[in-house]
Design an enzyme around this catalytic site. Sequence first.
Site, PDB file in Angstrom:
ATOM      1  N   MET A  30      10.935 -25.685  34.450  1.00 27.03           N
ATOM      2  CA  MET A  30      10.932 -25.396  35.885  1.00 27.03           C
ATOM      3  C   MET A  30      10.906 -26.719  36.661  1.00 27.03           C
ATOM      4  O   MET A  30      10.453 -26.769  37.806  1.00 27.03           O
ATOM      5  CB  MET A  30       9.725 -24.531  36.242  1.00 27.03           C
ATOM      6  CG  MET A  30       9.777 -23.168  35.550  1.00 27.03           C
ATOM      7  SD  MET A  30       8.853 -21.888  36.402  1.00 27.03           S
ATOM      8  CE  MET A  30       7.213 -22.560  36.318  1.00 27.03           C
ATOM      9  N   HIS A  37       7.572 -32.525  28.789  1.00 27.14           N
ATOM     10  CA  HIS A  37       8.977 -32.092  28.745  1.00 27.14           C
ATOM     11  C   HIS A  37       9.824 -33.110  27.976  1.00 27.14           C
ATOM     12  O   HIS A  37      10.708 -32.740  27.200  1.00 27.14           O
ATOM     13  CB  HIS A  37       9.544 -31.966  30.164  1.00 27.14           C
ATOM     14  CG  HIS A  37       8.877 -30.930  31.006  1.00 27.14           C
ATOM     15  ND1 HIS A  37       8.086 -31.254  32.084  1.00 27.14           N
ATOM     16  CD2 HIS A  37       8.873 -29.583  30.918  1.00 27.14           C
ATOM     17  CE1 HIS A  37       7.635 -30.140  32.648  1.00 27.14           C
ATOM     18  NE2 HIS A  37       8.089 -29.114  31.956  1.00 27.14           N
ATOM     19  N   GLN A  61       8.174 -15.100  37.780  1.00 24.09           N
ATOM     20  CA  GLN A  61       6.956 -15.316  36.994  1.00 24.09           C
ATOM     21  C   GLN A  61       5.766 -15.760  37.833  1.00 24.09           C
ATOM     22  O   GLN A  61       4.716 -16.079  37.305  1.00 24.09           O
ATOM     23  CB  GLN A  61       7.226 -16.282  35.840  1.00 24.09           C
ATOM     24  CG  GLN A  61       7.490 -17.724  36.227  1.00 24.09           C
ATOM     25  CD  GLN A  61       7.919 -18.545  35.028  1.00 24.09           C
ATOM     26  OE1 GLN A  61       9.057 -18.481  34.603  1.00 24.09           O
ATOM     27  NE2 GLN A  61       7.012 -19.338  34.473  1.00 24.09           N
ATOM     28  N   GLY A 150       6.877 -25.893  24.720  1.00 23.35           N
ATOM     29  CA  GLY A 150       5.624 -26.576  24.400  1.00 23.35           C
ATOM     30  C   GLY A 150       4.563 -25.595  23.915  1.00 23.35           C
ATOM     31  O   GLY A 150       4.482 -24.460  24.392  1.00 23.35           O
ATOM     32  N   GLU A 151       3.739 -26.056  22.989  1.00 23.18           N
ATOM     33  CA  GLU A 151       2.625 -25.222  22.510  1.00 23.18           C
ATOM     34  C   GLU A 151       1.525 -25.110  23.556  1.00 23.18           C
ATOM     35  O   GLU A 151       0.624 -24.301  23.416  1.00 23.18           O
ATOM     36  CB  GLU A 151       2.038 -25.823  21.219  1.00 23.18           C
ATOM     37  CG  GLU A 151       2.901 -25.581  20.005  1.00 23.18           C
ATOM     38  CD  GLU A 151       2.304 -26.179  18.743  1.00 23.18           C
ATOM     39  OE1 GLU A 151       1.378 -27.014  18.842  1.00 23.18           O
ATOM     40  OE2 GLU A 151       2.783 -25.810  17.657  1.00 23.18           O
ATOM     41  N   LEU A 187      -0.879 -32.378  29.436  1.00 21.24           N
ATOM     42  CA  LEU A 187       0.031 -32.609  30.559  1.00 21.24           C
ATOM     43  C   LEU A 187       0.521 -31.275  31.107  1.00 21.24           C
ATOM     44  O   LEU A 187       0.837 -30.360  30.350  1.00 21.24           O
ATOM     45  CB  LEU A 187       1.242 -33.435  30.118  1.00 21.24           C
ATOM     46  CG  LEU A 187       0.997 -34.861  29.641  1.00 21.24           C
ATOM     47  CD1 LEU A 187       2.313 -35.635  29.609  1.00 21.24           C
ATOM     48  CD2 LEU A 187       0.000 -35.592  30.527  1.00 21.24           C
TER      49      LEU A 187
HETATM   50  O1  PAF Z   1       7.247 -23.156  30.729  1.00 20.64           O
HETATM   51  C1  PAF Z   1       7.998 -23.122  31.721  1.00 20.64           C
HETATM   52  O2  PAF Z   1       8.281 -24.133  32.364  1.00 20.64           O
HETATM   53  C2  PAF Z   1       8.580 -21.786  32.177  1.00 20.64           C
HETATM   54  O3  PAF Z   1       7.667 -20.753  32.012  1.00 20.64           O
HETATM   55  C3  PAF Z   1       9.926 -21.444  31.508  1.00 20.64           C
HETATM   56  C4  PAF Z   1       9.778 -21.262  30.007  1.00 20.64           C
HETATM   57  C5  PAF Z   1      10.925 -22.545  31.792  1.00 20.64           C
HETATM   58  C6  PAF Z   1      10.464 -20.142  32.079  1.00 20.64           C
HETATM   59  O4  PAF Z   1      10.643 -20.223  33.465  1.00 20.64           O
END
Ligand code: PAF
Length: 298
Positions: A30, A37, A61, A150-151, A187
């Site tokens: 996002m 990331h 979400q 990510g976990e 993070l």
């Molecule tokens: O982890 C995230 O950044 C979001 O939940 C994802 C997996 C990109 C879905 O919008």
Amino acid sequence: MEIVETAAGCRDLLNGARALGRTVGLVPTMGALHDGHVSLMVRARAECEVMAVSIFVNPLQFGDPEDIAAYPRTLERDLVVCSEAGVDIVFVPGVTEMYPSWPSTVATTMSVTGVSERWEAASRLGHFDGVATVVAKLFAIAGPCRAYFGEKDFQQLAVVRRMASDLSLPVEVVGCPTVREADGLALSSRNVRLSGEERAAAAVLSRALAAGRAAVDDGVRSGAALAAVMRLVVDGEPLVHLDYAVAVDAGDLVEVGDVADPSSVRLLMAAQVGPVRLIDNCAALSRREVRQLERTMS
Ligand code: PAF
């Protein structure tokens, strides 16, 4: 690096890559990209010949309109991060590209029962349906690939794995270790909203997890006792308001009464720190111990 805004454009580029025999890696995000990331991109870069990153702040979400309004947006910087990480394709759709009916109701959504209904679900109604819906769309757009998550968002990872498996999606879901600050704070794009004091206090979550893991190492096998150990550590930090601290089965995230096999148990926590809800988790065994265990078993 190509920047595409349409689903068709992204699909064409990735189909073209596969037609040339190249493997595809997808890193859904996002935006507000940080080193966590980047670690997903590094892994995707190492394992796949073509790497795509999606940047889309998914309204489905977010329950709270204030939360989505406050979500950091740093597209220009994100594109620099992607370019430096060797990303080939950045998919940056607008909201109506992903949800043509927006802002009217999205008629078709995805729901993963069971694993979506616990822990985070209690305070974030509909959150995992929103995640599953957007990830299903991203998988449909990207096509066969490896997708990196990510976990840190362990429940999200479990939901996505379950969805991909139940729907036989041609995507291999890869979970990657949490990246932490020097004091242990995981993070997260939300960390920038913490004040200096809150930021310092937030490190208590990783200390609580470490205490839980140390208790497992010391032979504690009761899930309730492990939860109590983690709670006690957080109680020492008045700026951090614990929501839950639990020992769960790493597959279905159901709370365990007894930790019969620590290698299949995950410690999960969530807490409110100032304006931010923080989550964190760790394996009940350290990675080194899991590797040792695997060596003895093979
Ligand atoms: O982890 C995230 O950044 C979001 O939940 C994802 C997996 C990109 C879905 O919008």
